[in-house]
Design a protein around this motif. Structure first.
Motif, short mmCIF file in Angstrom:
data_model
loop_
_atom_site.label_atom_id
_atom_site.label_comp_id
_atom_site.label_asym_id
_atom_site.label_seq_id
_atom_site.Cartn_x
_atom_site.Cartn_y
_atom_site.Cartn_z
N LYS A 69 28.88 74.86 -35.35
CA LYS A 69 28.82 76.36 -34.66
C LYS A 69 29.41 76.12 -32.95
O LYS A 69 30.33 76.77 -32.96
N TYR A 70 29.14 75.29 -32.52
CA TYR A 70 29.91 74.97 -31.50
C TYR A 70 31.78 74.43 -31.82
O TYR A 70 32.33 74.85 -30.94
N PHE A 71 31.85 73.60 -32.58
CA PHE A 71 33.45 73.02 -33.29
C PHE A 71 34.29 74.58 -33.21
O PHE A 71 35.28 74.06 -32.52
N TRP A 72 33.28 75.41 -34.47
CA TRP A 72 33.91 76.79 -34.12
C TRP A 72 34.48 77.68 -33.23
O TRP A 72 35.34 78.06 -33.40
N ARG A 73 33.86 77.76 -32.37
CA ARG A 73 33.21 78.14 -31.89
C ARG A 73 34.57 77.75 -29.76
O ARG A 73 35.30 78.62 -29.48
N ASN A 74 34.63 76.86 -30.32
CA ASN A 74 35.36 75.80 -29.09
C ASN A 74 36.28 74.80 -29.87
O ASN A 74 36.49 74.09 -29.07
N PHE A 75 37.53 75.28 -30.85
CA PHE A 75 37.87 74.43 -31.14
C PHE A 75 38.82 73.72 -30.57
O PHE A 75 39.00 72.67 -31.20
N SER A 76 39.70 74.02 -29.85
CA SER A 76 41.15 73.78 -28.62
C SER A 76 40.39 72.12 -28.40
O SER A 76 40.86 71.12 -27.90
N GLU A 77 38.90 72.83 -27.25
CA GLU A 77 38.55 71.78 -27.22
C GLU A 77 37.91 70.31 -28.02
O GLU A 77 37.71 69.27 -27.46
N ALA A 78 37.29 70.89 -29.40
CA ALA A 78 36.27 69.78 -29.84
C ALA A 78 36.90 69.44 -30.82
O ALA A 78 36.69 68.22 -31.31
N GLN A 81 37.28 66.09 -29.95
CA GLN A 81 36.29 64.82 -29.83
C GLN A 81 35.88 64.64 -31.46
O GLN A 81 35.19 64.96 -32.66
#
Length: 154
Positions: A69-78, A81
């Protein structure tokens, strides 16, 4: 949720053992011109079934994971990683592909006319699936993402 992850971690060993066993049965059957027995057919069937069960459990975990969920909400940052990207994109994609290959190979082997063709089809498709699975598992030594050999139950 953690218990599902533990079960997913344990079930991977059953997938690998059944897949290696089915490949062994296919190889020995093909090279020795054996008859495709009910036991060979069971190895084919149960290997595909166990892999499909593992995939369904993995998809459930994927949809519930805070990491995903974090990945898809913060795609450009995640996306930068490595471990998060591995689980959000690489692991799920390759495992679905491997399971589809395993399922297709199982179905094709089942429908072949001769025993030799059944063994050959099973051998080729299952080895391809195994290679993809080996790439996609987060082994303890993997540079992309690593997890322990077995997760603790408690």
């Amino acid at each position: 949720m953690y218990y599902f992850l533990v079960f997913h971690s344990l079930l991977r060993w059953l997938v690998l053992i059944s897949l290696l066993y089915a490949i062994y049965k296919a190889y020995t059957g093909y090279t020795t011109n054996r008859t495709f027995t009910a036991r060979d057919n069971a190895a084919r069937h149960w290997t595909a079934t166990i892999a499909q069960t593992q995939m369904l459990l993995g998809i459930f975990l994927y949809t519930q994971s805070a990491l995903i969920k974090y990945f898809w909400r913060n795609f450009s940052e995640a996306i930068h990683q490595q471990q998060i990207t591995f689980f959000a994109l690489i692991h799920i994609s390759l495992m679905v592909i491997a399971t589809v290959i395993l399922t297709v190979g199982s179905g094709m082997a089942k429908r072949k006319e001769t025993d030799k063709e059944k063994f050959k089809t099973m051998l080729i498709w299952f080895i391809i699936a195994l290679i993809i699975i080996f790439i996609a598992v987060p082994w303890p030594f993997s540079p992309l993402a690593n997890r322990p050999w077995l997760r603790a139950v408690f």
